[in-house]
Design a protein around this motif. Structure first.
Motif, mmCIF file in Angstrom:
data_model
loop_
_atom_site.group_PDB
_atom_site.id
_atom_site.type_symbol
_atom_site.label_atom_id
_atom_site.label_comp_id
_atom_site.label_asym_id
_atom_site.label_seq_id
_atom_site.Cartn_x
_atom_site.Cartn_y
_atom_site.Cartn_z
ATOM 1 N N PHE A 1 0.832 -1.207 0.000
ATOM 2 C CA PHE A 1 0.000 0.000 0.000
ATOM 3 C C PHE A 1 0.867 1.257 0.000
ATOM 4 N N TYR B 1 0.530 3.079 -3.640
ATOM 5 C CA TYR B 1 -0.413 4.198 -3.530
ATOM 6 C C TYR B 1 0.038 5.271 -2.540
ATOM 7 N N ASP C 1 0.213 5.356 0.582
ATOM 8 C CA ASP C 1 -0.709 5.439 1.723
ATOM 9 C C ASP C 1 -1.887 6.379 1.451
ATOM 10 N N ARG D 1 -5.562 6.939 0.779
ATOM 11 C CA ARG D 1 -6.805 6.210 0.985
ATOM 12 C C ARG D 1 -7.908 6.802 0.106
ATOM 13 N N HIS E 1 -7.051 -0.913 -5.893
ATOM 14 C CA HIS E 1 -6.768 -0.001 -4.774
ATOM 15 C C HIS E 1 -7.676 -0.303 -3.581
ATOM 16 N N LEU F 1 -6.793 -3.773 -1.925
ATOM 17 C CA LEU F 1 -5.604 -3.712 -1.070
ATOM 18 C C LEU F 1 -5.869 -2.901 0.188
ATOM 19 N N GLN F 2 -6.607 -1.816 0.047
ATOM 20 C CA GLN F 2 -6.935 -1.002 1.215
ATOM 21 C C GLN F 2 -7.842 -1.772 2.186
ATOM 22 N N LYS G 1 -5.834 -4.461 3.931
ATOM 23 C CA LYS G 1 -5.000 -3.890 4.993
ATOM 24 C C LYS G 1 -5.844 -3.561 6.216
#
Length: 1003
Positions: free
Chosen positions: A569, A573, A575, A577, A957, A960-961, A964
């Motif tokens: 992440f 990206y 971090d 969000r 995205h 993965l977010q 996490k």
């Protein structure tokens, strides 16, 4: 030199100065060896400079062999002291540890004995006494209050209540005593002790009657509690593991949503067995509802992942998370849904590994996760695939692997050696550490054989066997007519069978305490596990034990996965969000921004230019229909009028006009001597100037009327609407709307709806605005001067297009010479066709000439048309550049191209004005607001998530977010659960390993 060297040699005897540094070895006192400071320094310097002096020194003075002995003498005593102290310390530690173990054993024995005595004697007595006293006190108070109104009424009420009840014999006897007491009190005999103020009964009698009534009611309540102990057990399952199991199941559901890998999987209970073993009955008995699909053929074709969630205070209901079906309170609906989902598997496949997830919330179920698999078969039916047996075995083998717990369901009337469930579990779990056996249909075999089977002597399992009778008894009905539940019916049948054979299933405990070396022997229990309630508790214990055992490893795996997800992440990206809602808002904002940016393409100058181009094409069509096809124009009459030479125009004959036309064509192809063409009719000699001007004036009015009445309002509105449609299609076809075809289509249809709403009104308004130009057009000098240049450019553009077309034909035919010969052939052929028509032989066919193909003949005809049009346009271009056309609006009849251009300019101006007012302004105002109301506010949360995940980049995205975030949540829960498990282990009594250390018992 030798003598001097000998004199310098020091004798072997000790030098005199040596005694200064070694006074003990000196033969003389230190006082006599002292020398002046200067003399001593000189000798020392001489000794250092002499190598022989060093050789003469005794070797023993510089030896280090005495140092180890000196060290050993110095530390010998401390080392011995330390050794003795360590030995004493160890001996004391041993004695203290032995004393502690003996003391602990004695205290544990005392505590166990006291606890047993309290549980067996004191606790029931205190509980019964307390409840009896409380009931007596409450009953006495209420009875004393009611006794003020009369003892007879109270006793009559109690007697009536008892008579209305279907009471047992002891309660009937109590009722008789109460009746006798009432009759004795109402027979006219008065007590010696009455209350001073009335004729009521004595307080002692009141208290006595109340005590009897309270005792009867208390005994009835105790009987009811003894008759239905299972209801309390269902309402609150007797285990302290519910909290941990519920949390573990919630963590398991989160892990299932993250990944399906074995590294992040908490154990579940997998139910396997043959089709006739009673798997469905066992699961329904655990749940207490009939919900599984049933049928003659194999109806369980997909794994059913059943999650039971203990939810107090609610009516039982189910939900299918994958289907978004929630709060289904009808279990018949759940059963039909499961049947449809299972039967959706094609018949040629028979089974599928796609699971069906079902959650059941009920106050009577424990927290469990069960997986029901298709039953084993021995042979496939005629309508089933031949490899069905192997498919079912492979599917079951996939699910019964570690860390899942195996629930092997076997029928009691079938030998366990022939059980396919035990065979499959033995292959995967040879030691039986993860296998719990369930023996169904216990009432079909001899109790002795059934109890022996449950003890697992022949086929031992690590988790043991549980015997059940899942076939429900006949349903009873309550006082209000409600039917008995499935769990109660099954429990009643099991109690009737197992209690009737207590000597086999509930034998007395054989406890033999053997005292050997101060130690107690273990207590041997011979009773077996039977009943659905026991199976529930056993499943809860096994599941939580398996989950707690796998907790540490899964925690480590979760932490590793979290570190990897955090790293990815950060790298991919930074971090950053996002959310599905923010993506939808950004997409709509970008759509609006592009729409506003492209809106500049529809300002007034741009729209007017588009309309002017459309009207220019109409002008060329009108000129072709009215002017360029007129032979009088081809003869040069209009060109002569434009040049101001009317006599020349009247004197022009057809031969000159034809020769002019031919020379123009062949001049284009490079020929200087064209052949004469056919003759046309001569102009009338009596034609005067007035007739000529009237003719061309009439032509001008016809052309103007044709242009203004050709549907300019409709065509201009449609042209602008088509431009708006193309704009919207271009916007929704670009990034990121190209990932959302359904929503792009919705936006397109929305724009079409707005255009359909305003196009008719706009078209009518434009037609009304240009209506004056259909009758009269006033042209100013400025407008005429501007139109001259535009008209010349327009004609020159048309000339260039015609020249390009002729050049293309020339290239396809093979050059100008070949095209010229082909056109001569075409003209000769047309001439022969006219002659045959005149001769009356039109039906006769002309012989075929194989020199040219039909395609080439068609190309030659097109080239001839283009050439004639090109010659006409060149003549008109010369006239437009003449002084007569540049003179002003008075030359409108001889220069119709310029006049029609002025009319087209006026029409485009008025059309643009009203199109902007009626169509464009409304569209640009309504379209963004319709997007907000139709695209954003109409979407629920699921549709927003679906919209965002249609974009592959956003889906990665978000995945993965979410991964996490869920891993962080699971990691936090895992730490808490691990702490809870450790705390529970610490609270349990420790056995086996002895604590080490001197103060181990205190710290």
């Amino acid at each position: 030199m030798l003598s001097s060297a000998r004199k310098a040699v020091v004798p072997r005897s000790k030098p005199r100065f040596f005694s200064q540094y070694h006074p003990k070895q000196s033969s003389r006192p230190l006082v006599h060896t002292a020398r002046p400071q200067l003399q001593s320094a000189n000798r020392l310097k001489a000794f250092k400079n002499s190598a022989a002096a060093w050789r003469s020194v005794h070797a023993r003075a510089l030896s280090y062999t005495a140092l180890p002995r000196l060290v050993a003498r110095a530390f010998r005593v401390p080392i011995a002291g330390v050794g003795v102290g360590a030995g004493a310390f160890g001996y004391a530690n041993y004695k203290l540890e032995e004393l502690r173990s003996q003391t602990t054993g004695i205290l544990n024995d005392i505590q166990d004995s006291a606890a047993d005595f309290y549980d067996s004697s004191v606790s029931p007595f205190l509980s019964s006494a307390g409840s009896t006293l409380s009931s007596f006190r409450n009953s006495a108070q209420s009875t004393a209050e009611s006794a003020r109104e009369g003892l007879e009424g109270a006793i009559g009420s109690i007697s009536g209540t008892i008579e209305g009840l279907d009471a047992p014999g002891w309660l009937a006897s109590v009722g008789d005593k109460i009746k006798s007491l009432g009759s004795g009190g109402s027979g006219g005999q008065k007590n010696d002790r009455e209350e001073p103020g009335g004729n009521g009964p004595e307080p002692a009698a009141v208290v006595t009657g109340a005590a009897v009534a309270a005792t009867a009611l208390r005994m009835a309540e105790d009987e009811e509690e003894e008759e239905s102990p299972a209801q309390d057990a269902d309402a609150a399952p007797p285990t302290d593991l519910l909290g941990l199991t519920k949390k573990l199941i919630s963590v398991r559901n989160i892990l299932q949503s993250i990944d399906q890998s074995d590294a992040l999987t908490l154990p579940s209970i997998v139910v396997i067995g043959s089709q006739s073993s009673g798997k469905s009955s066992v699961l329904e008995a655990i749940v207490g509802k009939e919900f599984l699909p049933k049928g003659n053929n194999m109806v369980t074709r997909r794994p059913i992942e059943l999650t039971l969630i203990h939810t107090p205070g609610v009516q039982p209901y189910g939900s299918f998370p994958d289907l978004h079906l929630d709060n289904i309170k009808s279990f018949s609906t759940i059963q039909s849904t499961l049947t449809e989902l299972n039967l959706s598997v094609p018949s040629h496949m028979a089974v599928s590994d796609d699971p069906i997830r079902l959650h059941i919330h009920s106050p009577t179920v424990p927290d469990l996760t069960l997986i029901d698999l298709p039953g084993y078969i021995q042979i496939a039916n005629i309508d089933q695939p031949d490899e069905l047996k192997e498919r079912i075995e492979a599917l079951c083998e996939k699910y019964i692997r570690e860390p899942n717990v195996i629930l092997a369901v076997c029928a009691a009337d079938v030998d366990l050696a022939n059980s396919p469930a035990l065979r499959a579990s033995r292959r995967i779990d040879p030691l039986g550490l993860r296998t719990l056996g369930v023996v169904t249909k216990m009432d079909l075999v001899d109790p002795v054989l059934g109890a022996e089977t449950l003890r697992g002597g022949r086929y031992p399992l690590g988790l043991g066997y549980v015997g059940v009778v899942t076939k429900p008894a006949e349903r009873l009905r309550g006082r209000k007519g409600e039917e008995e539940s499935l769990s109660e019916s099954v429990r009643r049948r099991e109690e009737a069978f197992f209690n009737g054979n207590k000597e086999h299933f509930y034998p007395e405990e054989n406890t033999a305490v053997v005292k050997s070396k101060g130690k107690n022997a273990a207590v041997a229990k011979t009773e077996v596990m039977v009943g659905t309630d026991v199976l529930r508790r056993r499943l809860m214990e096994v599941l939580e034990g398996s989950m707690a055992g796998a907790l540490h490893g899964i925690t480590n795996n979760v932490q590793l996965e979290l570190e990897e997800a955090t790293y990815q992440f950060k790298v991919q990206y930074n971090d950053r969000r996002i959310s599905a809602e923010s993506y939808v808002a950004e997409t709509v904002d970008g759509l609006k921004a592009r729409f506003n940016a492209y809106a500049n393409q529809f300002n007034k100058p741009a729209v007017r230019e588009r309309l002017k181009g459309m009207l220019d094409e109409k002008i060329m069509s009108v000129l072709e229909a009215i002017y360029w096809s007129d032979k009088r124009l081809a003869n040069g009459e209009l060109n002569a009028l434009a040049a101001g030479d009317l006599k020349k125009a009247l004197a022009v004959d057809s031969n000159a006009a034809a020769s002019s036309s031919s020379s123009g064509f062949f001049g284009f192809f490079g020929s200087s001597k064209p052949e004469p063409t056919t003759k046309t009719k001569e102009l009338p000699a009596q034609r005067d100037l007035k007739d000529v001007e009237t003719y061309w004036k009439y032509k001008l009015d016809a052309a103007s009327s044709l242009l203004t009445k050709s549907g300019v309002g409709r065509d201009s509105t449609a042209l602008v609407a088509d431009g708006l449609r193309s704009l919207i299609e271009g916007i929704v076809g670009a990034e990121p709307m190209n990932h959302h075809p359904a929503y792009a289509e919705r936006i397109t249809q929305l724009s079409h709806a707005i255009l359909r709403r305003y196009m008719p009104v706009t078209s009518d308004q434009v037609e009304n605005a240009i209506k004056p130009f259909k009758h009269d057009v006033d042209v100013e000098e400025r407008e005429w001067a501007e139109a001259v240049g535009r008209t010349v450019n327009l004609v020159e553009k048309e000339v260039g297009m015609l020249e390009g077309k002729i050049g293309e034909i020339k290239g396809r035919i093979g050059g100008a010479r070949r095209l010229r010969g082909l056109m001569e052939y075409v003209r000769a052929r047309e001439k022969r066709e006219e002659e045959r028509k005149k001769a009356g032989a039109a039906n006769t066919e002309e012989p075929i000439d194989y020199r040219y193909s039909p395609v080439q003949v068609l190309e030659a005809r097109n080239a001839q048309l283009y050439t004639d049009r090109l010659a006409t346009l060149k003549l008109r271009l010369m006239a437009l550049k003449s002084k007569q056309c540049k003179a002003g609006p008075k030359a409108d009849s001889v220069c119709p191209e310029i006049f029609l251009n002025v009319v087209a300019d006026k029409l485009s101006y008025m059309s643009t004005l009203f199109i902007h007012i009626e169509l464009l302004d409304q569209f640009f105002y309504q379209f963004p607001r319709e997007i907000d109301s139709r695209l954003i506010y109409d979407l629920d949360r699921n549709e927003v998530q679906k919209f965002a995940r249609e974009n592959p980049a956003i889906r990665r995205h978000l995945d993965l977010q979410d991964r996490k975030d869920k891993l962080e949540q699971v990691c936090y829960c895992m730490v808490q659960l691990q702490s809870l498990v450790n705390l529970r282990k610490e609270s349990q009594p420790k056995q086996g390993r002895r604590q080490q250390g001197l103060f181990g018992a205190f710290f």
